[in-house]
Design an enzyme around this catalytic site. Structure first.
Site, PDB file in Angstrom:
ATOM      1  N   TYR A   6      35.455  20.954  34.558  1.00 33.35           N
ATOM      2  CA  TYR A   6      35.434  22.393  34.794  1.00 33.35           C
ATOM      3  C   TYR A   6      34.330  23.029  33.952  1.00 33.35           C
ATOM      4  O   TYR A   6      34.406  23.091  32.735  1.00 33.35           O
ATOM      5  CB  TYR A   6      36.781  23.027  34.457  1.00 33.35           C
ATOM      6  N   GLY A  42      47.757  27.738  47.296  1.00 36.69           N
ATOM      7  CA  GLY A  42      46.782  27.414  48.336  1.00 36.69           C
ATOM      8  C   GLY A  42      45.385  27.885  47.993  1.00 36.69           C
ATOM      9  O   GLY A  42      44.649  28.354  48.852  1.00 36.69           O
TER      10      GLY A  42
END
Length: 344
Positions: free
Chosen positions: A64, A210
């Site tokens: 990340y 999601g």
């Protein structure tokens, strides 16, 4: 909706388990992976707010940023390290501007040492294999040595198949499997979840909203930066998005009846999956964070659960859940030690 009074604790893994808050905070969006990095002071403020609210489980990865997310958290945890559980990952890296999955034992140790420095800690609470290197036997675990040396406390895998989980667990007990799990991403339920429960391994659900769709609907895609990784995902391509909009609309209707947000409804569904499941929704905004932990106060009965699940059946969803399905649990089988030796 008011915030819950205290966040419950759960245990990941039945063998020397790790106690964490029932909901964690995914930190990927704070750095460059999801568009431009967010202002560091604001992200540190968010982390401290999460801790004060009772959320103590924080999820990051050396990928990340890359690397900058761990450095950010290292700064944020100064003075409060004893209050949190740090989960980070290794195994995905950029090499010559190309994505590479790397799991060689030498690299494992190098990656761990580097993460310890960036996180400014002497021990990682939960260290995951971010993606499985299918060139290297899963049994060749430098990770077990790192546990013995006290550099990591617990081991996890991300996006691993049932057979891969079994092989790894036979070498050293796994504490958690991290995999995508939400109302519209349920491919792990047939094999991965039963295997985890048979072996006493906790489940950490990433992208329980999601990747933002279940919280904000199709419109959020239009507001993403061009560099946002989510723009690559098949479900967010325009032709699929138009079809998937019906799923969100149905969830909106049910959320209105329940008096909660769509994000809270989606998280409430994940909480129902068991006391061994910890969702780690990501956010960069305190208001969204408060909304997410408010999901702990949303209840669903069996009829409501079934109704919610009916909105996102396989025949209704358009597009794969991931931009790189070849790097999910469906393609995580590694050679055996004997096979690997014969290939050298």
């Amino acid at each position: 909706m008011a915030l819950p009074v205290g966040v419950p604790r759960i245990q990941l893994g039945s063998i020397n388990g790790l106690e964490v808050s029932k909901i964690g905070l995914g930190c990927v969006g704070m750095s460059a992976t999801y568009g431009p990095p967010k202002p560091e002071p604001e992200m540190i403020k968010l982390v401290h707010h999460a801790i004060d609210s009772g959320v103590t489980s924080f999820d990051t990865s050396d990928f990340y940023g890359p690397y900058t997310n761990e450095t950010l958290l290292g700064k944020a945890f100064k003075g409060v390290r004893q209050k949190v559980e740090i989960s980070t990952k290794f195994g995905v890296r950029l090499k010559d501007d190309k994505l590479e999955i790397q799991g060689h034992p030498t690299y494992v140790r190098e990656a761990c040492e580097a993460s310890l420095k960036r996180l400014d800690t002497d021990c990682i609470d939960l260290y995951y294999v971010h993606r499985i290197d299918v060139r290297v036997p899963i049994e060749m675990w430098e990770l077990k040595k790192l546990v013995e040396e006290g550099k990591i406390k617990h081991i996890g895998l991300s996006e691993a198949s049932a057979s891969t989980i079994r092989r790894a667990h036979s070498v050293h007990p796994l504490t958690a499997i991290q995999t995508e799990w939400s109302i519209w991403s349920r491919d792990l339920e047939e094999q991965v979840v039963p295997t985890c429960r048979e072996l006493g391994i906790g489940i950490v659900a990433y992208s329980p909203l999601g990747r933002g769709f279940l919280a904000a609907g199709p419109s959020f895609i239009q507001n993403l930066a061009d560099t946002d990784f989510r723009k690559r995902f098949p479900r967010f391509k325009q032709q699929n998005l138009e079809q998937n909009k019906h799923i969100y609309d149905s969830i909106c209707e049910m959320a209105a009846r329940k008096g909660c947000t769509t994000a809270q409804l989606a998280l409430a569904w994940v909480f129902l999956q068991g006391e061994d499941v910890c969702p780690i929704p990501g956010t960069t905004k305190i208001d969204n964070f408060n909304q997410n932990i408010g999901a702990l106060m949303v209840s669903l009965n069996s009829e409501e659960k079934a109704e919610l699940e009916s909105y996102a059946t396989l025949d209704v969803i358009h597009g794969d859940r991931h931009a790189f399905m070849s790097q999910t649990w469906m393609n995580s089988e590694t050679p055996t030690l004997s096979q690997w030796t014969s290939m050298k």
